[in-house]
Every structure is written in C-alpha cells, then in structure tokens.
Design a protein around this motif. Sequence first.
Motif, PDB file in Angstrom:
ATOM      1  N   ILE A  77       0.869  -1.183   0.000  1.00  0.00           N
ATOM      2  CA  ILE A  77       0.000   0.000   0.000  1.00  0.00           C
ATOM      3  C   ILE A  77       0.902   1.227   0.000  1.00  0.00           C
ATOM      4  CG2 ILE A  77      -1.784   1.271   1.250  1.00  0.00           C
ATOM      5  CD1 ILE A  77      -2.520  -1.403   2.623  1.00  0.00           C
ATOM      6  N   VAL A  78       0.710   2.106  -0.979  1.00  0.00           N
ATOM      7  CA  VAL A  78       1.544   3.309  -1.086  1.00  0.00           C
ATOM      8  C   VAL A  78       0.668   4.550  -0.977  1.00  0.00           C
ATOM      9  CG1 VAL A  78       3.200   4.605  -2.469  1.00  0.00           C
ATOM     10  CG2 VAL A  78       3.185   2.104  -2.581  1.00  0.00           C
ATOM     11  N   TYR A  79       0.908   5.333   0.060  1.00  0.00           N
ATOM     12  CA  TYR A  79       0.191   6.602   0.234  1.00  0.00           C
ATOM     13  C   TYR A  79       1.082   7.742  -0.223  1.00  0.00           C
ATOM     14  CZ  TYR A  79      -1.997  10.674   2.336  1.00  0.00           C
ATOM     15  OH  TYR A  79      -2.566  11.915   2.529  1.00  0.00           O
ATOM     16  N   ARG A  80       0.581   8.540  -1.145  1.00  0.00           N
ATOM     17  CA  ARG A  80       1.320   9.705  -1.646  1.00  0.00           C
ATOM     18  C   ARG A  80       1.103  10.868  -0.689  1.00  0.00           C
ATOM     19  NH1 ARG A  80       4.085  14.042  -3.074  1.00  0.00           N
ATOM     20  NH2 ARG A  80       4.234  14.494  -5.313  1.00  0.00           N
ATOM     21  N   ALA A  81       2.123  11.171   0.093  1.00  0.00           N
ATOM     22  CA  ALA A  81       2.063  12.273   1.051  1.00  0.00           C
ATOM     23  C   ALA A  81       2.793  13.478   0.479  1.00  0.00           C
ATOM     24  CB  ALA A  81       2.708  11.850   2.368  1.00  0.00           C
ATOM     25  N   SER A 104      -0.453  14.971   6.983  1.00  0.00           N
ATOM     26  CA  SER A 104       0.065  14.788   8.339  1.00  0.00           C
ATOM     27  C   SER A 104      -0.986  14.170   9.247  1.00  0.00           C
ATOM     28  CB  SER A 104       0.529  16.131   8.910  1.00  0.00           C
ATOM     29  OG  SER A 104       1.608  16.656   8.147  1.00  0.00           O
ATOM     30  N   MET A 105      -2.244  14.546   9.048  1.00  0.00           N
ATOM     31  CA  MET A 105      -3.317  13.923   9.840  1.00  0.00           C
ATOM     32  C   MET A 105      -3.433  12.444   9.511  1.00  0.00           C
ATOM     33  SD  MET A 105      -6.390  16.748  10.083  1.00  0.00           S
ATOM     34  CE  MET A 105      -7.339  15.685  11.168  1.00  0.00           C
ATOM     35  N   VAL A 106      -3.247  12.096   8.223  1.00  0.00           N
ATOM     36  CA  VAL A 106      -3.261  10.680   7.848  1.00  0.00           C
ATOM     37  C   VAL A 106      -2.134   9.942   8.562  1.00  0.00           C
ATOM     38  CG1 VAL A 106      -2.962   9.041   5.952  1.00  0.00           C
ATOM     39  CG2 VAL A 106      -4.367  11.084   5.618  1.00  0.00           C
ATOM     40  N   ALA A 107      -0.933  10.522   8.533  1.00  0.00           N
ATOM     41  CA  ALA A 107       0.215   9.885   9.195  1.00  0.00           C
ATOM     42  C   ALA A 107      -0.033   9.724  10.690  1.00  0.00           C
ATOM     43  CB  ALA A 107       1.479  10.705   8.949  1.00  0.00           C
ATOM     44  N   ASP A 108      -0.664  10.712  11.302  1.00  0.00           N
ATOM     45  CA  ASP A 108      -0.948  10.639  12.733  1.00  0.00           C
ATOM     46  C   ASP A 108      -1.907   9.499  13.083  1.00  0.00           C
ATOM     47  OD1 ASP A 108       0.663  12.691  13.707  1.00  0.00           O
ATOM     48  OD2 ASP A 108      -0.871  14.230  13.416  1.00  0.00           O
ATOM     49  N   GLN A 109      -2.716   9.080  12.114  1.00  0.00           N
ATOM     50  CA  GLN A 109      -3.729   8.056  12.378  1.00  0.00           C
ATOM     51  C   GLN A 109      -3.251   6.634  12.105  1.00  0.00           C
ATOM     52  OE1 GLN A 109      -7.971   9.794  11.298  1.00  0.00           O
ATOM     53  NE2 GLN A 109      -6.543  10.268   9.673  1.00  0.00           N
ATOM     54  N   VAL A 110      -2.063   6.487  11.518  1.00  0.00           N
ATOM     55  CA  VAL A 110      -1.611   5.150  11.115  1.00  0.00           C
ATOM     56  C   VAL A 110      -1.362   4.272  12.341  1.00  0.00           C
ATOM     57  CG1 VAL A 110       0.235   3.846   9.997  1.00  0.00           C
ATOM     58  CG2 VAL A 110      -0.646   5.935   8.929  1.00  0.00           C
ATOM     59  N   VAL A 131       3.709   1.970   2.828  1.00  0.00           N
ATOM     60  CA  VAL A 131       4.790   2.911   2.551  1.00  0.00           C
ATOM     61  C   VAL A 131       4.194   4.284   2.248  1.00  0.00           C
ATOM     62  CG1 VAL A 131       6.623   3.525   0.918  1.00  0.00           C
ATOM     63  CG2 VAL A 131       6.392   1.159   1.683  1.00  0.00           C
ATOM     64  N   PHE A 132       4.806   5.330   2.768  1.00  0.00           N
ATOM     65  CA  PHE A 132       4.475   6.697   2.383  1.00  0.00           C
ATOM     66  C   PHE A 132       5.501   7.146   1.344  1.00  0.00           C
ATOM     67  CE2 PHE A 132       1.590   8.946   5.621  1.00  0.00           C
ATOM     68  CZ  PHE A 132       0.868   7.792   5.869  1.00  0.00           C
ATOM     69  N   ALA A 133       5.066   7.966   0.392  1.00  0.00           N
ATOM     70  CA  ALA A 133       5.947   8.427  -0.673  1.00  0.00           C
ATOM     71  C   ALA A 133       5.803   9.930  -0.873  1.00  0.00           C
ATOM     72  CB  ALA A 133       5.629   7.698  -1.982  1.00  0.00           C
ATOM     73  N   MET A 193       7.903  14.321  14.293  1.00  0.00           N
ATOM     74  CA  MET A 193       6.469  14.075  14.415  1.00  0.00           C
ATOM     75  C   MET A 193       6.127  12.709  15.006  1.00  0.00           C
ATOM     76  SD  MET A 193       5.239  16.924  13.383  1.00  0.00           S
ATOM     77  CE  MET A 193       3.491  16.614  13.106  1.00  0.00           C
ATOM     78  N   GLY A 194       7.138  11.887  15.282  1.00  0.00           N
ATOM     79  CA  GLY A 194       6.865  10.580  15.870  1.00  0.00           C
ATOM     80  C   GLY A 194       6.375   9.547  14.879  1.00  0.00           C
ATOM     81  N   TRP A 195       6.807   9.648  13.626  1.00  0.00           N
ATOM     82  CA  TRP A 195       6.360   8.736  12.583  1.00  0.00           C
ATOM     83  C   TRP A 195       7.459   7.741  12.190  1.00  0.00           C
ATOM     84  CZ3 TRP A 195       4.644  13.553   9.344  1.00  0.00           C
ATOM     85  CH2 TRP A 195       3.465  14.104   9.895  1.00  0.00           C
ATOM     86  N   GLU A 196       8.359   7.425  13.091  1.00  0.00           N
ATOM     87  CA  GLU A 196       9.511   6.602  12.746  1.00  0.00           C
ATOM     88  C   GLU A 196       9.143   5.238  12.192  1.00  0.00           C
ATOM     89  OE1 GLU A 196       9.289   8.347  15.544  1.00  0.00           O
ATOM     90  OE2 GLU A 196      11.222   9.231  16.125  1.00  0.00           O
ATOM     91  N   MET A 197       7.993   4.674  12.611  1.00  0.00           N
ATOM     92  CA  MET A 197       7.660   3.312  12.182  1.00  0.00           C
ATOM     93  C   MET A 197       7.148   3.260  10.742  1.00  0.00           C
ATOM     94  SD  MET A 197       3.992   2.486  13.932  1.00  0.00           S
ATOM     95  CE  MET A 197       2.557   3.498  13.597  1.00  0.00           C
TER      96      MET A 197
END
Length: 249
Positions: A70-74, A92-98, A112-114, A129-133
């Motif tokens: 799954i690839v999310y275009r950020a 960023s809101m999407v990333a916060d919800q993962v 994966v985010f791209a 932002m705490g998105w290391e994972m």
Amino acid sequence: MQIHTVSAQEWEAARQQLLVKEKAMTRARDALAAERRRMPWLAVEKEYKFEGPNGEASLRDLFEGRHQLIVYRAFYEPGVFGWPDHACRGCSMVADQVAHVAHLNARDTTLVFASRAPQPDIARLKKRMGWEMIPWITVTDSFDADFGVDEWHGTNVFFRDGNKIYRTYFINNRGDEQMGGTWNYLDITPLGRQEVWEDSPEGYPQTPTYKWWNWHDSYVEGAAPDKRWVEVSDAGEAAFRKQSAGTKG
C-alpha cells in the motif's frame, strides 16, 4: 445547541433502532470489500526508482518481501505549505492516524508513504512528528503522475506475484479519510483481512478469526497461535454471536 433528554429505556430503544442501520452499513461495507477482492488487476510494466534510507530502491523492493503493498502519496516537498518544517496538514493527519504497521506486516502487507522530499528531510520530519515506524520513500521519477497522485494525495495498492507487479486498487479524496486503521487498510487489499468469515475467491489465504492477532512487538513469522489466546478469543466470539442472535437486525 438543543439537548433532547429521555429516560434510560427510551435512550436504549433509540440506540437499538439506530443499531439496525449500523449493522446494515457494516454488512454493506463487507460486501464492498468482497467486490474489491474480485476487481481485475492492472500489470505494472514500467520500472520505477525511489530513494530510501538505504539508497536506491525499486517498486519491487518496497514490498519488503511481502505480497501486498500500500503506497500513500504524502505531500512533503518544496512548494507545499509548511515546508520544510511540516508536510501537508491533511497528509500529516493521515500519518498521525496510522496504526502500528506490525499488524499489517503480519498479514503479508507493507505500508509505505511516498513524497518528493529528499531522505534527510523525511528522516528529520519523521523523528520530529513521531512517525519513525512508517517507511517513507522519495519519488524520483513519474511514479506519482502515472498513478494519479501527482497533484493530490491518494492511496495505491499493489500485489507482487514473483517478479510481476499489479495495481489492484486506488482510493483518494474523501476515501482517504478512513485510512490509518489496520482493518481499513486490509479491506482495500486484494487478499483482504484473510479471515475465514470473509467472502473471498476460492484459494485465497484465510485463517481463523482473531487467532492471528498479537501485540505489535510479539509477532513471530510462522508461529502457531498462542493457545491461551485461542481459548480467550473463542469464548469472546461465542459471546458475541449469542449477543448478536438476541439483537434485532
């Protein structure tokens, strides 16, 4: 704001009335996911190159050995509001919800985010932002334009069969609002949640409901379900079915 107060009995009656519609919506959502699992696939013939934390990577590399991607275009790059301190507010809101990606990985799925930002900027943003994972790669060619995400965000789903890659689904606009949770991500993949209750084509991988669930730091590939958890989940499922049988709708 108008407040309408009722007795406990009236409140429960109203809740039960709404529950009938909510259950219908759940069944409709499951049926829609079943249709997704029967969508035709589009072969990806072009080779794509990305930059990751370990250097150059192909689309095949992004799967990390799994079958689903799954690839999310950020949008995080020069010209985006917030650059370079922030990515797009919506992205960023999407990333916060993962949810923790270990649960997706346990279902043979990689998220994966791209973006087009260089890797050093992405690494700095993830740490802040705490998105290391979340695996986050840099787009270096026409990947975003070829898959409908060069101007706006969107989520593409791919399946790898050996060395062959297929595009299986795409969702954007308000459809992306629900993304972030493990179940919603799995529901847009070709294999789905891979549980026995799902309506999937013959031959698709499926395991007993609940049994594969685990703490995100405790998944072991190929391990049998924990016996104690099997007992607990069996008891819970039986209780749910008994409760559902006694509920209208």
